[in-house]
Write a protein that holds these residues in place. Structure first.
Motif, PDB file in Angstrom:
ATOM      1  N   VAL A 314       6.298  -4.751  -6.117  1.00 14.67           N
ATOM      2  CA  VAL A 314       5.621  -4.259  -7.314  1.00 14.67           C
ATOM      3  C   VAL A 314       4.113  -4.155  -7.108  1.00 14.67           C
ATOM      4  N   VAL A 315       3.575  -5.014  -6.244  1.00 13.04           N
ATOM      5  CA  VAL A 315       2.139  -5.040  -6.013  1.00 13.04           C
ATOM      6  C   VAL A 315       1.604  -3.691  -5.507  1.00 13.04           C
ATOM      7  N   LEU A 316       2.485  -2.884  -4.904  1.00  8.21           N
ATOM      8  CA  LEU A 316       2.052  -1.574  -4.400  1.00  8.21           C
ATOM      9  C   LEU A 316       1.545  -0.673  -5.521  1.00  8.21           C
ATOM     10  N   THR A 317       2.093  -0.836  -6.734  1.00 11.52           N
ATOM     11  CA  THR A 317       1.692   0.040  -7.857  1.00 11.52           C
ATOM     12  C   THR A 317       0.226  -0.170  -8.239  1.00 11.52           C
ATOM     13  N   ALA A 318      -0.306  -1.364  -7.953  1.00 13.24           N
ATOM     14  CA  ALA A 318      -1.686  -1.666  -8.345  1.00 13.24           C
ATOM     15  C   ALA A 318      -2.699  -0.804  -7.611  1.00 13.24           C
ATOM     16  N   PHE A 319      -2.308  -0.281  -6.434  1.00 16.14           N
ATOM     17  CA  PHE A 319      -3.257   0.476  -5.619  1.00 16.14           C
ATOM     18  C   PHE A 319      -3.073   1.996  -5.752  1.00 16.14           C
ATOM     19  N   VAL A 373     -13.811  -0.727   4.189  1.00 13.69           N
ATOM     20  CA  VAL A 373     -14.287  -1.265   2.908  1.00 13.69           C
ATOM     21  C   VAL A 373     -13.108  -1.639   2.019  1.00 13.69           C
ATOM     22  N   CYS A 374     -12.078  -0.787   2.035  1.00 17.05           N
ATOM     23  CA  CYS A 374     -10.886  -1.038   1.219  1.00 17.05           C
ATOM     24  C   CYS A 374     -10.186  -2.326   1.657  1.00 17.05           C
ATOM     25  N   PHE A 375     -10.093  -2.563   2.958  1.00 11.60           N
ATOM     26  CA  PHE A 375      -9.449  -3.775   3.460  1.00 11.60           C
ATOM     27  C   PHE A 375     -10.202  -5.019   2.958  1.00 11.60           C
ATOM     28  N   ARG A 383      -6.764 -10.530  -3.421  1.00  8.96           N
ATOM     29  CA  ARG A 383      -6.037 -11.708  -2.966  1.00  8.96           C
ATOM     30  C   ARG A 383      -6.764 -13.014  -3.322  1.00  8.96           C
ATOM     31  N   LEU A 384      -8.078 -13.098  -2.957  1.00 13.03           N
ATOM     32  CA  LEU A 384      -8.794 -14.366  -3.143  1.00 13.03           C
ATOM     33  C   LEU A 384      -9.308 -14.552  -4.575  1.00 13.03           C
ATOM     34  N   THR A 389      -1.114 -13.541  -4.696  1.00 12.17           N
ATOM     35  CA  THR A 389      -0.538 -13.909  -3.397  1.00 12.17           C
ATOM     36  C   THR A 389       0.399 -12.846  -2.836  1.00 12.17           C
ATOM     37  N   ASP A 390       0.806 -11.904  -3.681  1.00 13.67           N
ATOM     38  CA  ASP A 390       1.676 -10.829  -3.196  1.00 13.67           C
ATOM     39  C   ASP A 390       0.909  -9.844  -2.303  1.00 13.67           C
ATOM     40  N   VAL A 391      -0.409  -9.918  -2.387  1.00 14.97           N
ATOM     41  CA  VAL A 391      -1.234  -9.037  -1.550  1.00 14.97           C
ATOM     42  C   VAL A 391      -1.381  -9.684  -0.182  1.00 14.97           C
ATOM     43  N   THR A 392      -0.534  -9.262   0.733  1.00 17.07           N
ATOM     44  CA  THR A 392      -0.534  -9.805   2.094  1.00 17.07           C
ATOM     45  C   THR A 392      -1.338  -8.907   3.013  1.00 17.07           C
ATOM     46  N   TYR A 393      -1.507  -9.373   4.262  1.00 17.20           N
ATOM     47  CA  TYR A 393      -2.207  -8.562   5.254  1.00 17.20           C
ATOM     48  C   TYR A 393      -1.460  -7.248   5.503  1.00 17.20           C
TER      49      TYR A 393
END
Length: 457
Positions: A314-319, A373-375, A383-384, A389-393
């Motif tokens: 689901v975290v993909l929708t945020a971006f 910059v996006c990374f 993440r921080l 926490t769903d936002v992984t590398y």
């Protein structure tokens, strides 16, 4: 400036209320006709004829030409036949044509009845030319000299008839209306003596345009060569008129306004904003809004087709908004740059390989910087700071790779579509921000979900 206009408006209206017409006249005679024309937007409609009649005769016609068509119509209806005839007599043919095109049929009939037969013939002839053609904006008042004329005779002719000509800075040498050469007043004044034939002074390499040439292309020629005017010839190469630089400037302004409106997703308007009713604005905007709304259906279909993948991550929708906005902005940058270059004649369809290569190089540099910059933004903020926490590398990598791919695709599309539109005979401005953004949005989602599906599932 707004405070000055408000004060000026109050002053004029106060003088009108107090019937101090001589004071108003004293103010008007100190102003340019362009500035006087704006006064009629500040006063009550019933006072327009009164204020206009305060103008000196030498200024009245110039002011009338500069006025908004709505106010011109008010004046024409208040004019006697002799007043209307006097105003029309001081107008050039192309100005009279512009007036006729703006007025309702009953007013047009009255206008044509107050001009002489020759002028009426010229007006009707110009009205027959296609809209936006060179013939439609030309005027028939120009200085024509015959072969064998001496410098002295030419100067006398200009002195006698120059005041009735749209431009006398450039004179045209003709024989049986065939354009043979041109020379300037400067050439005549600097001639060694008055007995020299103009045949010896004239330049024979005369650049001309045809009556059916596009008015925008004609304007570009005037701008490129810094001409005061350019001659217009018919299909039989007979000279029929000229297009002066001020008329070309009007065309350039109209075309630029039209391009801006199209690029903003609106149908071009022929009215100023303050003279456009809400319903008029609605008509010019709603069609594009509906088309863009319907085209956005494809974006929804793409999201729906990847619904199962989104349910897992689901975290993909945020971006999604960030990627779509970046893609749309990247495509708009390219399309606007290319559209402007096309309008200035800097690039053609044949330049497409060079354009694509340049945009790819630009996209790679932009995409790389944006990805870095996006990374940092994803890892530090999402993440921080936000504690997601769903936002992984891996998610951050997917977003950044998509960012680079989206910028690349958007910039290529943004440069290709306007060139293709021009090649097919469409206005390149159609392929601007709203249209490009809709296409890029859909492609951004396809790239995003395809990369996510390949790496996560």
């Amino acid at each position: 400036m707004a405070e000055y206009n408000a004060t000026f408006e109050d002053t004029i209206n106060r003088l009108l209320d107090e019937k101090k017409y001589s004071s108003i006249k004293d103010i008007l005679i100190l102003m340019d006709s362009q500035d006087i024309a704006t006064i009629f937007e500040l006063i009550d409609e019933k006072n327009i004829p009164l204020v206009f009649r305060l103008l000196p005769k030498a200024v009245a016609a110039d002011t009338f030409i500069e006025m908004d068509p709505d106010f011109q119509e008010v004046l024409i209806k208040s004019f006697s036949d002799s007043e209307l005839k006097a105003i029309l007599a001081d107008m050039y043919v192309n100005e009279a044509v512009d007036l006729v095109e703006e007025m309702p049929a009953n007013v047009v009939e009255r206008i044509l009845s107050q001009v002489d037969a020759a002028t009426r013939k010229d007006i009707n002839q110009i009205l027959k030319y296609p809209e936006n053609s060179a013939g439609s904006i030309m005027t028939t008042e120009y200085v024509s000299l015959r072969l064998g004329t001496t410098v002295g005779e030419a100067i006398k002719q200009i002195r006698k008839n120059g005041t009735t000509k749209k431009s006398f800075y450039t004179c045209y040498v003709t024989k049986n209306r065939k354009l043979l050469g041109r020379l300037s007043v400067k050439d005549l004044l600097l001639a060694k003596n008055d007995d020299i034939l103009i045949d010896e002074l004239m330049k024979t390499n005369v650049l001309s345009v045809h009556t059916h040439d596009d008015q925008e292309e004609v304007s570009k020629l005037l701008s490129k060569y810094n001409f005061y005017a350019i001659p217009v010839v018919d299909t039989e190469e007979r000279m029929v008129g000229i297009i002066a630089f001020d008329d070309a400037l009007d065309v350039m302004e109209e075309e630029a306004t039209e391009d801006i409106e199209i690029m903003g997703g609106m149908t071009p308007s022929d009215k100023t904003y303050l003279h456009s009713s809400p319903f008029y604005l609605f008509k010019h905007r709603i069609i594009w809004l509906m088309l863009l709304m319907i085209s956005a259906t494809f974006t929804g279909m793409i999201i729906t087709s990847f619904e199962s993948a989104l349910a897992v991550q689901v975290v993909l929708t945020a971006f999604i908004p960030m990627l779509m906005d970046t893609g749309g902005n990247s495509g708009s940058q390219s399309s606007v740059t290319i559209i402007r270059s096309i309008s200035l004649g800097e690039i053609e369809f044949s330049d497409m390989p060079k354009v694509i290569l340049k945009e790819i190089q630009t996209a790679l540099m932009c995409g790389l910087v944006l990805a870095i910059v996006c990374f940092g933004k994803v890892m530090l903020v999402d993440r921080l700071l936000l504690g997601n926490t769903d936002v992984t590398y891996l998610v951050a990598l997917i977003v950044c790779v998509t960012m680079m791919a989206t910028v690349l695709v958007a910039k290529v599309i943004g440069c290709v579509l306007p060139l293709c539109a021009k090649k097919l005979g469409f206005d390149p401005a159609v392929m601007a921000s709203p249209f490009i953004t809709t296409i890029v949005d859909a492609l951004s989602l396809l790239v995003y979900f395809s990369i996510a599906k390949a790496l996560l599932f």
